[in-house]
Design a protein around this motif. Structure first.
Motif, mmCIF file in Angstrom:
data_model
loop_
_atom_site.group_PDB
_atom_site.id
_atom_site.type_symbol
_atom_site.label_atom_id
_atom_site.label_comp_id
_atom_site.label_asym_id
_atom_site.label_seq_id
_atom_site.Cartn_x
_atom_site.Cartn_y
_atom_site.Cartn_z
ATOM 1 N N ILE A 636 -92.397 -51.891 -70.031
ATOM 2 C CA ILE A 636 -93.950 -51.322 -71.013
ATOM 3 C C ILE A 636 -93.863 -50.630 -71.916
ATOM 4 O O ILE A 636 -94.752 -49.559 -72.159
ATOM 5 N N TYR A 637 -93.100 -48.941 -71.323
ATOM 6 C CA TYR A 637 -92.767 -48.696 -72.418
ATOM 7 C C TYR A 637 -91.493 -48.484 -73.217
ATOM 8 O O TYR A 637 -90.707 -48.085 -73.275
ATOM 9 N N THR A 638 -92.759 -48.565 -74.862
ATOM 10 C CA THR A 638 -91.740 -48.589 -75.829
ATOM 11 C C THR A 638 -92.111 -48.063 -76.829
ATOM 12 O O THR A 638 -91.518 -48.163 -77.880
ATOM 13 N N ASP A 639 -93.479 -46.980 -77.268
ATOM 14 C CA ASP A 639 -93.169 -46.185 -77.543
ATOM 15 C C ASP A 639 -93.355 -45.140 -77.356
ATOM 16 O O ASP A 639 -91.992 -44.506 -77.547
ATOM 17 N N LYS A 640 -94.257 -43.839 -77.030
ATOM 18 C CA LYS A 640 -93.858 -42.415 -77.490
ATOM 19 C C LYS A 640 -92.690 -42.456 -75.956
ATOM 20 O O LYS A 640 -91.401 -41.402 -76.437
ATOM 21 N N ARG A 641 -92.815 -42.955 -75.025
ATOM 22 C CA ARG A 641 -92.020 -43.027 -74.091
ATOM 23 C C ARG A 641 -91.040 -43.957 -74.316
ATOM 24 O O ARG A 641 -91.754 -44.783 -73.478
ATOM 25 N N ASN A 642 -90.132 -44.124 -74.849
ATOM 26 C CA ASN A 642 -89.149 -45.260 -74.802
ATOM 27 C C ASN A 642 -88.134 -45.786 -74.027
ATOM 28 O O ASN A 642 -86.865 -44.082 -74.149
ATOM 29 N N LEU A 643 -88.173 -46.241 -73.769
ATOM 30 C CA LEU A 643 -87.269 -46.520 -72.620
ATOM 31 C C LEU A 643 -86.181 -47.617 -72.656
ATOM 32 O O LEU A 643 -85.078 -48.270 -72.263
ATOM 33 N N LEU A 644 -86.433 -48.605 -73.716
ATOM 34 C CA LEU A 644 -86.125 -50.050 -74.247
ATOM 35 C C LEU A 644 -84.861 -49.504 -74.578
ATOM 36 O O LEU A 644 -83.190 -49.839 -74.435
ATOM 37 N N SER A 645 -84.737 -48.273 -75.619
ATOM 38 C CA SER A 645 -83.266 -47.877 -75.841
ATOM 39 C C SER A 645 -82.546 -46.988 -74.858
ATOM 40 O O SER A 645 -81.655 -47.604 -74.811
ATOM 41 N N ARG A 646 -82.941 -46.601 -74.340
ATOM 42 C CA ARG A 646 -82.484 -46.316 -72.877
ATOM 43 C C ARG A 646 -81.001 -47.346 -72.126
ATOM 44 O O ARG A 646 -80.393 -47.072 -71.997
ATOM 45 N N TYR A 647 -82.187 -48.421 -72.281
ATOM 46 C CA TYR A 647 -81.628 -49.315 -71.268
ATOM 47 C C TYR A 647 -80.681 -50.117 -71.716
ATOM 48 O O TYR A 647 -79.389 -50.853 -71.058
ATOM 49 N N HIS A 648 -80.907 -50.284 -73.345
ATOM 50 C CA HIS A 648 -79.855 -50.809 -73.898
ATOM 51 C C HIS A 648 -78.308 -50.046 -73.591
ATOM 52 O O HIS A 648 -77.667 -50.769 -74.039
ATOM 53 N N GLU A 649 -78.130 -48.910 -74.567
ATOM 54 C CA GLU A 649 -77.455 -48.340 -74.277
ATOM 55 C C GLU A 649 -76.919 -47.941 -72.709
ATOM 56 O O GLU A 649 -74.991 -48.025 -72.596
ATOM 57 N N LEU A 650 -77.451 -48.209 -72.025
ATOM 58 C CA LEU A 650 -77.019 -48.168 -70.334
ATOM 59 C C LEU A 650 -76.063 -49.708 -70.790
ATOM 60 O O LEU A 650 -74.887 -49.627 -69.923
ATOM 61 N N ALA A 651 -77.169 -50.301 -70.452
ATOM 62 C CA ALA A 651 -76.572 -51.581 -70.410
ATOM 63 C C ALA A 651 -74.773 -51.684 -71.244
ATOM 64 O O ALA A 651 -73.851 -52.451 -71.130
ATOM 65 N N THR A 652 -75.004 -51.103 -72.851
ATOM 66 C CA THR A 652 -73.892 -51.272 -73.237
ATOM 67 C C THR A 652 -72.888 -50.971 -72.950
ATOM 68 O O THR A 652 -71.246 -50.929 -72.994
ATOM 69 N N GLN A 653 -73.169 -49.329 -71.999
ATOM 70 C CA GLN A 653 -71.965 -48.788 -71.654
ATOM 71 C C GLN A 653 -71.335 -49.732 -69.773
ATOM 72 O O GLN A 653 -70.039 -48.832 -70.277
ATOM 73 N N ALA A 654 -72.066 -50.264 -69.493
ATOM 74 C CA ALA A 654 -72.416 -51.095 -68.451
ATOM 75 C C ALA A 654 -71.179 -52.893 -68.904
ATOM 76 O O ALA A 654 -70.770 -53.444 -68.399
ATOM 77 N N GLY A 655 -70.899 -52.862 -70.636
ATOM 78 C CA GLY A 655 -69.630 -53.339 -71.086
ATOM 79 C C GLY A 655 -70.655 -55.016 -70.964
ATOM 80 O O GLY A 655 -70.043 -55.765 -71.842
ATOM 81 N N LEU A 656 -71.973 -55.023 -71.141
ATOM 82 C CA LEU A 656 -73.055 -55.808 -71.233
ATOM 83 C C LEU A 656 -73.468 -56.210 -73.190
ATOM 84 O O LEU A 656 -73.505 -54.753 -73.726
#
Length: 899
Positions: A636-656
């Protein structure tokens, strides 16, 4: 007399069946499957012309609603059916039954904006000869007016007029109608505006605004100089005696629809003439060419350069006229070319076009301008989103419903857990019943108090504490709505007006056909729900407790002072802290008591480190990837406190291979976006659950993980089963996660209670993964008794597989099963179809367009099981290539060209 004490579960186990039988005997249902009356209405469904015969379960539901609307001549019905059960198809067939039983019906459907095009396609594909019109653009009013002028009576064939709910409630822009200003000579000499008067353009007298004593007390000394006090007697709102009045400024007339209510005349106040003091205006600013260019740019395939070329051409009037009618003019085709013209045509066929920017509400136009009864039936899709007591969309629904003879509501989540939110819907679809029950419009609070659950907190504070005088008590009452329904809501309001359908009901008819041929099939795979209780890192427990205590104190203080904005911001930050403490979590506010800015911070013990919930999410994504499955992650955190970008970055680093679906992707392009990333090869997609909860089937994502749930019951119920659909063969797994011993648990407990109430309202008392979090001490004992009765007699074959874990090592996947492949089901149904054909004739099939979704795959062949009268159709040759692709991922072996 011997008295035996028993617990409620034991008592209901012994006598529940008896209670159920007594209750059943006292009911007088309109429709009972298997009876002669029910069969008669099912035959009506069979006879009605339709291109896609419904499923057996759909057929029964359509017959039941038709018996209610047309047999009993009731005005309204609510079809509360799970996502994927074919509500659009059922609504279309119901309109066709109205045409069959009476005369051609004209239907107005109010749907989510991004589903207007889908509704048009579904209607045209389902009802032969039906006409579907999209009225979701600024030119809709003109098309409605022209159609009503050309045919003010009944239509010649079934008509569907589809409007988006946003367009239905839009209002045009307004500006002040006051042009004249008058001031005295002394006022001009002083150079101020204190005595300036706005004159009514009709009666010519100066307009004033009455002020109450409370409003006067709050005014500044400077503003009080502009007041006029009239009379010395008792205050009267009728005569104006004893009233304060003020000269309004220009800004007063710019807001809302003002009228000439009070005027100042001969030293006193008098009632005004009532003339409206506003006028309609355009939203846009600019000349006609600029507005036209802007309108053309909104069409897919037309850019700024080509839009200016069209606006400057000699045939622009003809081009615009053709676009409004859904036609690409030859001049426009020459400018755009073949590819862009195709895209532009698809766009205007789905969303319409108008070269003007008018915003007159469609609901108001239907009420004020169209002939009374011009529309026969109103259909409201996603009805639960119109439950606002005083929202523009809710009011638009009430206006349209009041202009039609029959009302059909479609929803997958009718009850959100609170009785009060159900009241506006019930009142709009059946006001006479609500009035008979003693409720008036706007009585949602009373309905919540009488038919729901509330908690009332009474606080007494001593204001004066002197020994020689009597202290005064200040009593504060706070009423809090809690999830829960009184059983009478179901018996008195829902059962007489609603039909409840679950996706599992669609499976039973298919299985009966398969058993006739000695086969055992499953139309739906297993559905597993798991709650993941995540523990904070040991080093974060104490800082989180301290931060929580400080934030709770801020919330309490804000509540005492009535600062709702601060209270909301503090609560939002408090819930975010557990998911955001990979970096400092700051909360800043201004303390008005000390007149100082304040700030508190939750510091991470190891900045940038992957949090525990994130580790579980990544571990799950890697496990699903290894098993050939995809993961859909909600946050649910997609605006000012944007966690989607962090999750995307973590997933990419994990090889996903991960992607983020954001709200910036237009609603009508999201389905294509999903198809594109699946073709590229994705392992995980991150998004907010709000943007996929309606209109999207996520077949390619067999597992769903909630990083946060949010509060909305409707959103959770709509998004949790996005991939559990007919046509899905893989087992579906949904995971809800939350940090134990954190403020997130308060949210999850409330959500669990609301989900229980919502499911109970439609007769589903099966446990969910969050059921154990719900607190029952504030619930209804009558509802608990009803649940015990149902628990002792209900079938449990389709209950979800539920569980609770703290790590993926505990996530055992026992008991899961997949659905039967579609080509096997199609072969069984082909045999059923052939068994119903005459022995001497070859199979004959309907010549029509290929279906594009899994619901169509089976619907065609149900004609044999459903229809009493079989029509002769033209035979089609068998094609050599018998493998067909349905949708994106379903292959069907279809040598007889059934699909």
């Amino acid at each position: 007399m011997q008295v035996i004490k028993q617990s409620m579960p034991d008592f209901m186990a012994d006598f529940g069946k008896t209670f159920f039988e007594k209750a059943s005997a006292s009911l007088n249902p309109t429709f009972v499957p298997g009876t002669d009356r029910a069969k008669a209405w099912e035959q009506v469904v069979d006879v009605v012309p339709k291109s896609r015969p419904p499923f057996p379960g759909q057929r029964t539901i359509i017959a039941a609603v038709a018996a209610h609307l047309f047999g009993k001549d009731k005005r309204a019905a609510i079809l509360s059916a799970d996502m994927g059960t074919g509500k659009t198809l059922m609504a279309g067939v119901l309109a066709a039954i109205g045409t069959h039983k009476r005369r051609p019906q004209r239907v107005i459907a109010m749907v989510p904006p991004h589903l207007v095009g889908k509704w048009i396609r579904e209607v045209e594909k389902t009802i032969p000869g039906a006409k579907a019109y999209g009225i979701n653009d600024a030119g809709s009013i003109a098309r409605l007016e022209r159609a009503a002028r050309e045919n003010p009576g009944a239509p010649k064939t079934t008509e569907f007029w589809i409007t988006g709910r946003v367009r239905a409630r839009m209002g045009f822009s307004k500006k002040s109608g006051m042009e004249k200003l008058e001031g005295g000579f002394l006022d001009l000499m002083r150079g101020d505006r204190r005595k300036k008067k706005h004159l009514c353009p009709d009666c010519g007298r100066p307009v004033v605004v009455l002020k109450t004593e409370r409003e006067v007390e709050k005014m500044s000394p400077e503003d009080r100089h502009n007041l006029i006090y009239v009379g010395k007697g008792e205050e009267s709102a009728e005569t104006g005696d004893g009233q304060h009045a003020a000269w309004p400024d220009d800004a007063y007339f710019e807001k809302g629809r003002k009228s000439c209510d009070w005027v100042y005349h001969k030293g006193g106040l008098e009632r005004g003439c009532g003339t409206p003091l506003w006028q309609a205006t355009r939203r846009g600013v600019g000349d006609q060419e600029t507005l036209l260019v802007k309108a053309l740019e909104a069409i897919d395939g037309i850019g700024n350069t080509k839009a200016k070329t069209v606006a400057a051409c000699a045939d622009k009037d003809d081009v615009v006229a053709d676009l409004c009618n859904g036609v690409i003019h030859s001049t426009l085709y020459a400018i755009l070319g073949k590819s862009a013209s195709t895209r532009a045509h698809n766009h205007i066929m789905r969303y319409g076009f108008s070269g003007v920017d008018g915003n007159y509400a469609i609901s108001e136009f239907i009420k004020r301008q169209l002939p009374k009864g011009w529309f026969d039936i109103s259909v409201f899709d996603e009805l639960h989103e119109l439950d606002g007591d005083n929202t523009a969309q809710g009011v638009a629904m009430g206006v349209i419903a009041g202009c039609t003879k029959k009302i059909i509501g479609l929803t997958g989540t009718l009850v959100d857990g609170y009785a009060g939110s159900l009241f506006p819907l019930l009142f709009r679809i059946n006001p006479r019943q609500m009035l008979r029950m003693g409720y008036k419009a706007g009585d949602a609070v009373l309905f919540q108090r009488e038919k729901g659950v509330i908690k009332e907190l009474v606080t007494e504070d001593l204001e004066d504490d002197f020994v020689s005088s009597k202290g005064r008590k200040k009593v504060t009452r706070q009423t809090r709505n809690l999830p829960g329904l009184h059983p009478s809501v179901i018996t008195d309001f829902l059962l007489p007006n609603a039909v409840f359908v679950e996706l599992q009901d669609m499976e039973e008819g298919v299985q009966e056909i398969a058993r006739k041929h000695g086969e055992d099939i499953r139309l739906l795979p297993s559905y597993r729900e798991t709650y993941v209780s995540v523990n904070l890192r040991e080093s974060q427990v104490d800082p989180m407790k301290k931060f929580t205590t400080e934030m709770v104190n801020i919330i309490k203080k804000a509540r005492r002072t009535g600062n709702k904005k601060l209270m909301g911001q503090a609560f939002y930050t408090l819930l975010y802290a557990a998911d955001g403490c990979f970096e400092p979590v700051d909360f800043e506010w201004f303390d008005h008591e000390t007149d100082t800015p304040c700030k508190i911070t939750l510091m991470p013990d190891n900045p940038g480190e992957i949090l525990e919930k994130e580790k579980i999410m990544l571990e799950l994504a890697l496990r699903e990837k290894a098993a050939g499955r995809r993961l859909l992650v909600y946050s649910i955190y997609t605006d000012k406190r944007n966690l989607l970008s962090r999750y995307h970055e973590l997933a990419t680093q994990a090889g996903l291979r991960s992607y983020v679906l954001r709200s910036s992707v237009p609603t009508h392009k999201r389905e294509a976006w999903i198809e594109e990333v699946m073709e590229k090869g994705c392992d995980v997609v991150f998004c907010n659950q709000e943007i996929v909860k309606t209109g999207l089937d996520m077949f390619g994502f067999q597992s769903i993980f909630y990083m946060q749930t949010g509060y909305s019951t409707n959103t959770i119920l709509q998004s949790a089963k996005r991939s559990w659909r007919i046509g899905q063969t893989a087992p579906i797994r949904t995971y809800f996660s939350g940090y134990a011993n954190s403020p997130q648990m308060n949210v999850l407990k409330l959500v669990a209670k609301k989900l229980n109430v919502s499911n109970q309202a439609k007769g589903n008392i099966a446990e969910t993964s969050l059921s154990h979090l719900a607190e029952d001490d504030e619930g209804s004992s009558l509802m608990a008794m009803a649940n015990q009765i149902l628990e002792s007699i209900r079938e449990k074959d389709h209950d979800p597989i539920v569980g609770s874990i703290s790590s993926l090592d505990e996530d055992h996947l026992d008991g899961e099963y997949g659905a039967t492949a579609m080509h096997i089901i199609s072969e069984i149904l082909r045999r059923e179809y052939e068994a119903g054909m005459p022995k001497t004739t070859a199979p004959k099939f309907v010549s029509q367009a290929k279906p594009s979704d899994p619901m169509d795959i089976l619907a065609r062949v149900f004609a044999t099981a459903n229809q009493a009268v079989q029509k002769e159709h033209e035979a089609k040759p068998i094609h050599q290539n018998t493998i067909k692709r349905i949708g994106n991922s379903i292959l069907v072996d279809d040598p007889y060209d059934l699909f």
